[in-house]
Design a protein around this motif. Structure first.
Motif, PDB file in Angstrom:
ATOM      1  N   SER A 291       2.754  -9.841 -13.026  1.00 45.05           N
ATOM      2  CA  SER A 291       2.667 -10.069 -14.466  1.00 45.05           C
ATOM      3  C   SER A 291       3.838 -10.973 -14.841  1.00 45.05           C
ATOM      4  N   GLN A 292       3.521 -12.218 -15.119  1.00 48.02           N
ATOM      5  CA  GLN A 292       4.513 -13.278 -15.240  1.00 48.02           C
ATOM      6  C   GLN A 292       5.412 -13.127 -16.471  1.00 48.02           C
ATOM      7  N   ILE A 293       6.625 -13.613 -16.317  1.00 48.50           N
ATOM      8  CA  ILE A 293       7.536 -13.851 -17.450  1.00 48.50           C
ATOM      9  C   ILE A 293       7.971 -15.302 -17.376  1.00 48.50           C
ATOM     10  N   HIS A 294       7.502 -16.094 -18.318  1.00 46.41           N
ATOM     11  CA  HIS A 294       7.897 -17.496 -18.449  1.00 46.41           C
ATOM     12  C   HIS A 294       7.457 -17.950 -19.838  1.00 46.41           C
ATOM     13  N   ASN A 295       8.416 -18.234 -20.696  1.00 45.75           N
ATOM     14  CA  ASN A 295       8.111 -18.537 -22.095  1.00 45.75           C
ATOM     15  C   ASN A 295       7.965 -20.026 -22.382  1.00 45.75           C
ATOM     16  N   GLY A 296       7.918 -20.857 -21.337  1.00 48.30           N
ATOM     17  CA  GLY A 296       7.755 -22.291 -21.539  1.00 48.30           C
ATOM     18  C   GLY A 296       6.345 -22.639 -21.996  1.00 48.30           C
ATOM     19  N   ILE A 297       6.243 -23.675 -22.835  1.00 49.02           N
ATOM     20  CA  ILE A 297       4.936 -24.159 -23.296  1.00 49.02           C
ATOM     21  C   ILE A 297       4.884 -25.676 -23.176  1.00 49.02           C
ATOM     22  N   LYS A 298       3.667 -26.198 -23.086  1.00 50.67           N
ATOM     23  CA  LYS A 298       3.457 -27.633 -22.951  1.00 50.67           C
ATOM     24  C   LYS A 298       3.152 -28.255 -24.314  1.00 50.67           C
ATOM     25  N   HIS A 299       3.774 -29.401 -24.585  1.00 51.50           N
ATOM     26  CA  HIS A 299       3.482 -30.193 -25.781  1.00 51.50           C
ATOM     27  C   HIS A 299       3.661 -29.389 -27.072  1.00 51.50           C
ATOM     28  N   GLY A 300       4.570 -28.424 -27.040  1.00 53.53           N
ATOM     29  CA  GLY A 300       4.819 -27.633 -28.236  1.00 53.53           C
ATOM     30  C   GLY A 300       3.680 -26.713 -28.624  1.00 53.53           C
ATOM     31  N   ASP A 301       2.757 -26.436 -27.704  1.00 52.30           N
ATOM     32  CA  ASP A 301       1.556 -25.683 -28.009  1.00 52.30           C
ATOM     33  C   ASP A 301       1.576 -24.353 -27.263  1.00 52.30           C
ATOM     34  N   ARG A 302       1.651 -23.240 -27.982  1.00 50.82           N
ATOM     35  CA  ARG A 302       1.708 -21.922 -27.359  1.00 50.82           C
ATOM     36  C   ARG A 302       0.437 -21.590 -26.577  1.00 50.82           C
ATOM     37  N   LYS A 303      -0.638 -22.311 -26.836  1.00 47.17           N
ATOM     38  CA  LYS A 303      -1.874 -22.092 -26.107  1.00 47.17           C
ATOM     39  C   LYS A 303      -1.880 -22.797 -24.754  1.00 47.17           C
ATOM     40  N   GLN A 304      -0.802 -23.533 -24.465  1.00 44.77           N
ATOM     41  CA  GLN A 304      -0.688 -24.222 -23.178  1.00 44.77           C
ATOM     42  C   GLN A 304       0.558 -23.730 -22.446  1.00 44.77           C
ATOM     43  N   PRO A 305       0.458 -22.592 -21.776  1.00 42.34           N
ATOM     44  CA  PRO A 305       1.636 -22.034 -21.101  1.00 42.34           C
ATOM     45  C   PRO A 305       2.041 -22.840 -19.883  1.00 42.34           C
ATOM     46  N   LYS A 306       3.324 -22.869 -19.641  1.00 42.07           N
ATOM     47  CA  LYS A 306       3.826 -23.388 -18.376  1.00 42.07           C
ATOM     48  C   LYS A 306       3.837 -22.255 -17.357  1.00 42.07           C
ATOM     49  N   ASP A 307       3.415 -22.569 -16.144  1.00 45.47           N
ATOM     50  CA  ASP A 307       3.527 -21.625 -15.039  1.00 45.47           C
ATOM     51  C   ASP A 307       2.892 -20.261 -15.371  1.00 45.47           C
ATOM     52  N   PHE A 308       1.711 -20.285 -15.986  1.00 37.14           N
ATOM     53  CA  PHE A 308       0.887 -19.116 -16.296  1.00 37.14           C
ATOM     54  C   PHE A 308       1.343 -18.356 -17.532  1.00 37.14           C
ATOM     55  N   GLY A 309       2.576 -18.505 -17.967  1.00 33.27           N
ATOM     56  CA  GLY A 309       3.006 -17.923 -19.230  1.00 33.27           C
ATOM     57  C   GLY A 309       3.236 -16.426 -19.188  1.00 33.27           C
ATOM     58  N   THR A 310       4.108 -15.955 -20.058  1.00 41.75           N
ATOM     59  CA  THR A 310       4.439 -14.532 -20.111  1.00 41.75           C
ATOM     60  C   THR A 310       3.197 -13.693 -20.402  1.00 41.75           C
ATOM     61  N   GLY A 311       2.938 -12.748 -19.516  1.00 40.96           N
ATOM     62  CA  GLY A 311       1.764 -11.888 -19.639  1.00 40.96           C
ATOM     63  C   GLY A 311       0.588 -12.342 -18.802  1.00 40.96           C
ATOM     64  N   GLY A 312       0.625 -13.592 -18.315  1.00 38.10           N
ATOM     65  CA  GLY A 312      -0.412 -14.035 -17.392  1.00 38.10           C
ATOM     66  C   GLY A 312      -0.256 -13.360 -16.039  1.00 38.10           C
ATOM     67  N   ILE A 313      -1.311 -13.389 -15.238  1.00 37.02           N
ATOM     68  CA  ILE A 313      -1.233 -12.880 -13.869  1.00 37.02           C
ATOM     69  C   ILE A 313      -1.055 -14.091 -12.968  1.00 37.02           C
ATOM     70  N   TYR A 314       0.129 -14.224 -12.397  1.00 40.73           N
ATOM     71  CA  TYR A 314       0.493 -15.438 -11.672  1.00 40.73           C
ATOM     72  C   TYR A 314      -0.512 -15.755 -10.578  1.00 40.73           C
TER      73      TYR A 314
END
Length: 399
Positions: A291-314
């Motif tokens: 269960s990933q922790i990574h709060n980065g986002i692409k292009h300022g858009d929270r709907k585009q997580p970097k590296d699966f995003g916090t809460g994603g399953i890596y």
């Protein structure tokens, strides 16, 4: 000169529009719950906009209208959560048209026949006073306290299911208390279409009975993996802090298969990478579902997580939205139910995933439902995160 000025003004205007568009794309994180609700362990089961986290088990016109789940016709049946729960407090607002017969199904199977009402669910009825089980009663089990009919008005249920015991409140008043000698231990939450129009909103749940996995003083109950290049310390603030020179994990002594877990975490710098491995093969390094922790986002858009995003399953499924911000504490809830895993961040569901691979004892190769350890991750030399209030328990056995 005028032509040059005109072009310059036009370019400036377009740049301004692009900046505004980017700012608009930088979505504000949803806040379905208050800080106190989050601290108390609540999660939201309905985001007010979509049916994410729900599945219809009949052909009815389930849809979202004006911030509520709405149904008025079609084949009788249930709209259910995609994950099962056992002991909890559930709150939900509902509005039923006159003569509507609907209900909240608790610990339910996805499909319930007339002969299953007293064995495969608890049907918390929504029905007129002339019904044998008016609003607030358990169909086939116990009639609730009589209350004035409020057809066409928003009303509220609060249902507490704790083992075999149920307590139901309708509009703040206790209308039913029931102890089942042969309890249904675990199941989905279902919204029913029987007859008539009904709406539901503000659906939220608090799991009950979770036990602390970190005592806030030392790392009793946890061990650093022999191959770990991370340093985990218990701080005087009641937190686990991790830094790393490379990859590392802190592994729990306890093992969990089907479970509910809640924790808080904070990333002390931008876009750090960490996670919590679940159902890990005991003793093996980072070999579980992450269960990933990574709060980065692409292009300022929270709907585009970097590296699966916090809460994603890596490496399996990204979070549908990056909810938390770096340098701020956030809450995470994980429910692992057989092949299904659901994750909430700050009370908002970000992951709803079914592992449809063939079973395999190694989760890298296939579906693993066997019990495994929890592993907190140290990722790389930039790692600087803290964790607190880690608690969990096994779910009751599936029906």
């Amino acid at each position: 000169m005028n032509t040059i000025l005109t072009r310059l003004l036009a370019a400036t205007f377009l740049l301004t529009l692009a900046t505004v568009a980017l700012a608009q794309k930088t979505t504000i994180a949803p806040t379905p719950l208050t800080p106190q609700e989050l601290a108390d362990g609540w999660i939201s089961l309905f985001d007010g906009e979509t049916l994410f986290g729900w599945k219809a088990h009949s052909k009815a016109d389930w849809q979202v209208k004006n911030g509520a789940i709405f149904v008025s016709g079609g084949e009788r049946g249930l709209l259910c959560t995609t994950v099962q729960f056992d002991s909890y407090v559930l709150k939900a607002d509902f509005r039923a048209a006159k003569d509507t017969n609907s209900g909240l199904f608790l610990r339910t199977a996805p499909v319930v026949g007339m002969n299953d009402i007293t064995t495969k669910c608890y049907e918390l009825n929504i029905a007129p006073p002339e019904n044998p089980f008016p609003t607030g009663g358990y169909v086939g089990r116990l009639k609730g306290k009589s209350v004035p009919e409020r057809a066409g008005e928003w009303q509220s249920f609060e249902a507490t299911l704790d083992g075999p015991r149920s307590t139901i409140k309708l509009n703040g008043e206790t209308v039913l208390e029931y102890t089942d000698p042969n309890p249904v231990r675990r199941g989905y939450i279902g919204l029913q279409l029987n007859s008539g129009q009904c709406e539901f909103k503000n659906i939220k749940l608090k799991p009950l009975g979770l036990s602390p996995l970190f005592n806030g003083k030392d790392l009793t109950g946890w061990k650093n993996h022999p191959e770990s290049k991370s340093t985990f310390t218990a701080t005087d603030k009641g937190e686990i802090h991790v830094t790393s020179t490379g990859r590392g994990v802190l592994e729990s002594d306890q093992q969990f298969g089907d479970f509910v877990l809640q924790m808080e975490a904070i990333s002390h710098a931008p876009e750090l990478n960490s996670g919590l491995f679940i159902r890990s093969i005991p003793g093996e390094f980072s070999n579980g579902y992450e269960s990933q922790i990574h709060n980065g986002i692409k292009h300022g858009d929270r709907k585009q997580p970097k590296d699966f995003g916090t809460g994603g399953i890596y490496r399996r499924i990204p979070a549908r939205l990056v909810v938390p911000n770096d340098k701020e504490w956030f809450h995470k809830t994980i429910v692992a139910d057989g092949e299904h895993i659901s994750v909430w961040v700050n009370g908002y569901q970000v992951t709803d995933w079914t592992d449809d691979r063939k079973p395999d004892k190694n989760p890298r190769n296939g579906l693993r439902t066997e019990k495994g350890t929890l592993q907190l991750q140290g990722h790389d030399p930039t790692t600087d995160l803290s964790f607190r209030n880690i608690k969990a328990r096994e779910l009751a056995k599936a029906p």
